[in-house]
Design an enzyme around this catalytic site. Structure first.
Site, PDB file in Angstrom:
ATOM      1  N   HIS A 238       0.825  -1.209   0.000  1.00 58.57           N
ATOM      2  CA  HIS A 238       0.000   0.000   0.000  1.00 58.57           C
ATOM      3  C   HIS A 238       0.868   1.272   0.000  1.00 58.57           C
ATOM      4  CE1 HIS A 238      -3.382  -2.592   1.144  1.00 58.57           C
ATOM      5  NE2 HIS A 238      -2.763  -2.959   2.236  1.00 58.57           N
TER       6      HIS A 238
HETATM    7  O1  RIB Z   1      -5.078   0.377   4.659  1.00 58.75           O
HETATM    8  C1  RIB Z   1      -3.685   0.350   4.474  1.00 58.75           C
HETATM    9  C2  RIB Z   1      -3.037   1.463   5.223  1.00 58.75           C
HETATM   10  O2  RIB Z   1      -3.314   1.318   6.619  1.00 58.75           O
HETATM   11  C3  RIB Z   1      -1.501   1.440   5.107  1.00 58.75           C
HETATM   12  O3  RIB Z   1      -1.015   2.739   5.202  1.00 58.75           O
HETATM   13  C4  RIB Z   1      -1.083   0.640   6.306  1.00 58.75           C
HETATM   14  O4  RIB Z   1       0.228   0.981   6.764  1.00 58.75           O
HETATM   15  C5  RIB Z   1      -2.088   1.101   7.338  1.00 58.75           C
HETATM   16  O5  RIB Z   1      -1.623   2.335   7.884  1.00 58.75           O
END
Ligand code: RIB
Ligand code: CA
Length: 315
Positions: A238
Site C-alpha cells: 500500500h
Molecule cells: O489500509 C492500508 C493502510 O493502513 C496502510 O497505510 C497501512 O500501513 C495502514 O496504515
C-alpha cells in the site's frame, strides 16, 4: 521534490520509507509520525529504526505527532504488523526525535511555499491538525498525497472502510474538505501492488546483506498475516505504491471525483461516500489514482528497497 512523509510504521510504511530514502527524486525534509498501525511511541521509534537501516548519510529528522485520533478511540493493527509494529524487528534502540509534527509541517510549508508535497501514509490526524492550526500556512503546501480510502468495498478494517480513514474519519473528512490540492491513492489500487512470497524469494536469492534480511523479516510477518486470511503468502504494498506515485505521478492515471467521508458507525466510520444521484454532487473534487504501471513500480521497488543506497547491494 521536497517531501514530508507523515507515517505510522507499520511494515508497509517501513518499506515506503526505504523506497523514498533511496529515491533520487526525493528531498525528504522531515518524517512525521502518527498513531495508526501502532501507538505513536512505537511508530516514532520504528521510523528511527528504519532510518538506521537505510544507511543514508544525512537522514531527515523524525518528529513525533498526534497520539490520538481527533475524536474516536484509537484502532491499532498489531495483528498485522506485530506487537512492536515492525514484525519484531525493533532493536530496542531509542534515538533523539523532535516533538511537534504539526508545527513542523506548518513551518516547512511557510519556509518553502508551493514546494512541499505532504505524503500521508497513516491516519490523517497530524494533517488535519495542521489544517486546523493554520489554514493559510497549510494552503502553502504544493500537494497532499494520501494513501487511504476505498471506493469499491470491501474495505480492509471493516467491510466498507480502509484502515487509515477508519482510524481517524474526522481527520479524513476535514482534509478532504480542505482546498489544498489532494491526490488519493485508494485501497482499490494498492491491492493491485501484490508482492508474493515467490517474487521476494527470487529477488533475495542467496543474498545475506543486512538490508535484505531486514526486508525479508518485515515481509515474512506481512505474508503470515495474509496467509492466515487467504491461505497463501503475499502482501499488498500500500504505502510503497503511494510513495512511488507521489514521486513520479507519470506512473499513474488519475481521475477526479467528489467524495465525502462518513464519520460515524463502528462499520461505516471512514467510509468514502459518492453521491451518484443526478444533480446531487456533494463533496469536494479530489484527484483519485485509478491505474499505475505496476511492472515499472515493482522494478523501482526492487531497485530502491533491496538494492538502493545503504543496502549493501548497490549495483
Ligand atoms: O489500509 C492500508 C493502510 O493502513 C496502510 O497505510 C497501512 O500501513 C495502514 O496504515
Ligand atoms: Ca501506513
Amino acid at each position: 521534490m521536497r517531501l514530508i512523509i507523515d507515517t505510522d510504521p507499520g511494515i508497509d510504511d517501513a518499506l515506503a520509507l526505504l523506497y523514498a530514502l533511496a529515491s533520487p527524486e526525493a528531498r525528504i525534509e522531515a518524517i512525521t509520525t502518527v498513531a495508526g498501525n501502532v501507538n505513536a511511541v512505537k511508530t516514532t521509534r520504528n521510523a528511527q529504526h528504519v532510518l538506521r537501516h537505510a544507511g543514508v548519510a544525512n537522514p531527515p529528522p523524525v518528529i513525533r505527532g498526534c497520539g490520538e485520533p481527533l475524536r474516536r478511540q484509537p484502532v491499532y493493527a498489531e495483528h498485522v504488523h506485530g506487537e512492536d509494529g515492525l514484525a519484531g524487528q525493533w532493536d530496542g534502540g531509542e534515538h533523539a526525535y523532535g516533538e511537534g509534527a504539526v508545527d513542523e509541517i506548518l513551518r516547512l510549508a511557510r519556509a518553502y511555499p508551493g514546494e512541499i508535497t505532504l505524503l500521508a501514509l497513516g491516519p490523517l490526524t497530524n494533517v488535519a491538525c495542521a489544517l486546523a492550526a493554520d489554514a493559510a500556512a497549510f494552503a502553502l503546501l504544493r500537494e497532499v498525497v494520501v494513501m487511504g480510502g476505498v471506493l469499491q468495498p470491501p474495505g480492509n478494517i471493516t467491510p466498507v472502510a480502509e484502515f487509515n480513514f477508519h482510524a481517524d474519519p474526522h481527520a479524513a473528512r476535514d482534509v478532504l474538505r480542505s482546498p489544498v490540492p489532494l491526490t488519493i491513492v485508494p485501497l482499490d489500487l494498492t491491492r493491485q501492488a501484490l508482492l508474493s512470497r515467490e517474487m521476494l524469494d527470487a529477488w533475495l536469492e542467496g543474498c545475506a546483506a543486512p538490508r535484505a534480511r531486514f526486508v525479508a523479516a518485515l515481509c515474512h510477518q506481512y505474508f503470515r498475516f495474509y496467509a492466515s486470511m487467504h491461505g497463501r503468502e503475499f502482501c499488498y504494498l500500500h504505502d510503497p505504491l503511494a510513495t512511488a506515485i507521489a514521486l513520479e505521478p507519470a506512473l499513474a492515471v488519475t481521475g477526479t471525483l467528489r467524495l465525502e467521508i462518513e464519520t460515524e458507525g463502528e462499520m461505516a466510520a471512514g467510509m468514502v461516500v459518492r453521491d451518484l444521484r443526478p444533480g446531487r454532487q456533494t463533496g469536494r473534487e479530489v484527484r483519485v489514482v485509478r491505474e499505475c504501471r505496476m511492472a515499472e513500480f515493482f522494478e523501482r521497488f526492487r531497485a530502491r528497497v533491496l538494492n538502493g543506497p545503504g543496502s549493501g547491494r548497490e549495483e
